[in-house]
Write an enzyme that holds these catalytic residues in place. Structure first.
Site, PDB file in Angstrom:
ATOM      1  CG  ASP A 199      -9.747   2.227   3.037  1.00  0.00           C
ATOM      2  OD1 ASP A 199     -10.187   1.523   2.439  1.00  0.00           O
ATOM      3  OD2 ASP A 199      -9.475   3.327   4.077  1.00  0.00           O
ATOM      4  CE  LYS A 243      -5.695   0.537   6.607  1.00  0.00           C
ATOM      5  NZ  LYS A 243      -6.995   0.591   6.908  1.00  0.00           N
TER       6      LYS A 243
END
Length: 209
Positions: free
Chosen positions: A134, A116
Site C-alpha cells: 500500500d 493488494k
C-alpha cells in the site's frame, strides 16, 4: 540490507497484526474492501454493525443495495463498495461454498478484491508468503532503500525477493505500521526511528547538512 531490517523489526515489533477489527475471515474481507482509500480507524467505527447484520456470506448475498449502503454511507465511495460487498458475498456463496479462499488468484475473482486486498487476506488469514504493497509500504521501502521500483508491482517483486519466505506475511505489517506511526509521509519521525543507521534517505539527508 534486508537481513538487517528484518532483524531490527523482529526485535522491536515482535507480533505485528492488522489494525482492522474482525472476528472471521469473511468479516476481515469486508473490512479490507471497506478500507480502500479510508483509514482503518474509520472502518472500525462501522464494522460492528455490519458484522452483526451480516454474520455469514449468505446474509450479505441476499441484502439489498440500500441496506448495505445505509450501513457504509459515511465511508469513502459507498456506492461502489456496497455493490462490491454484495457481489463478493454472492461469489463466495456460489463458487466457494461460503468459505473465503486462500489462494490469491481465487480471491481476485471476487468483486472489490484487487491484488493488494487479496494479498492482505492471504497473508493475514492463511499466512501465505505474499506482501501487500500500500502507500505506507511503498514509501517506507523507498526511503529505507529496499526498493527503487516505480510501480506497486515492482516494489512487491523486490520485497518478495528480499524478505525470506517465512517473513513475508509479517513484513507487510512491519512496513505498514512503521509507515503509519514513524516513517510518516509528511513529517517522518526520523529522530525517533531505530532504523536510522540502515535508512538510505536518512543517511543521504544528513550527508547534505
Amino acid at each position: 540490507m534486508f537481513r538487517e531490517v528484518s532483524a531490527w523489526f523482529s526485535a522491536n515489533m515482535e507480533m505485528p497484526r492488522t489494525e482492522l477489527d474482525y472476528d472471521t475471515p469473511f468479516h476481515l474481507l469486508i473490512a479490507v474492501i471497506l478500507s480502500a482509500q479510508c483509514t482503518d480507524k474509520r472502518v472500525n467505527l462501522y464494522t460492528p454493525r455490519i458484522f452483526e447484520r451480516f454474520p455469514e456470506p449468505s446474509d450479505l448475498a441476499a441484502a439489498t443495495f440500500e441496506e448495505v449502503y445505509d450501513l457504509i454511507k459515511s465511508i469513502s465511495f459507498p456506492n461502489n463498495k456496497a455493490k462490491h460487498l454484495i457481489g463478493m458475498a454472492q461469489k463466495l456463496v456460489a463458487d466457494f461454498n461460503s468459505v473465503v479462499p486462500s489462494e490469491v488468484e481465487e480471491l481476485e475473482t471476487m468483486p472489490g478484491v484487487g491484488h493488494k486486498t487479496a494479498n492482505v487476506i492471504a497473508s493475514v488469514i492463511y499466512n501465505k508468503p505474499v506482501i501487500a504493497v500500500d502507500t505506507h509500504v511503498f514509501r517506507v521501502s523507498h526511503r529505507l532503500g529496499l526498493s527503487d521500483g516505480k510501480t506497486v508491482e515492482a516494489v512487491e517483486k523486490d520485497l518478495t525477493e528480499g524478505f525470506l519466505t517465512e517473513e513475508r506475511a509479517t513484513a507487510h505489517h512491519w512496513l505498514i505500521l512503521h509507515g503509519r506511526y514513524v516513517c510518516k509521509a509528511r513529517k517522518p519521525l526520523c529522530e525517533e526511528c531505530g532504523l536510522q543507521d540502515l535508512c538510505r534517505e536518512y543517511k543521504l539527508s544528513h550527508l547534505k547538512v
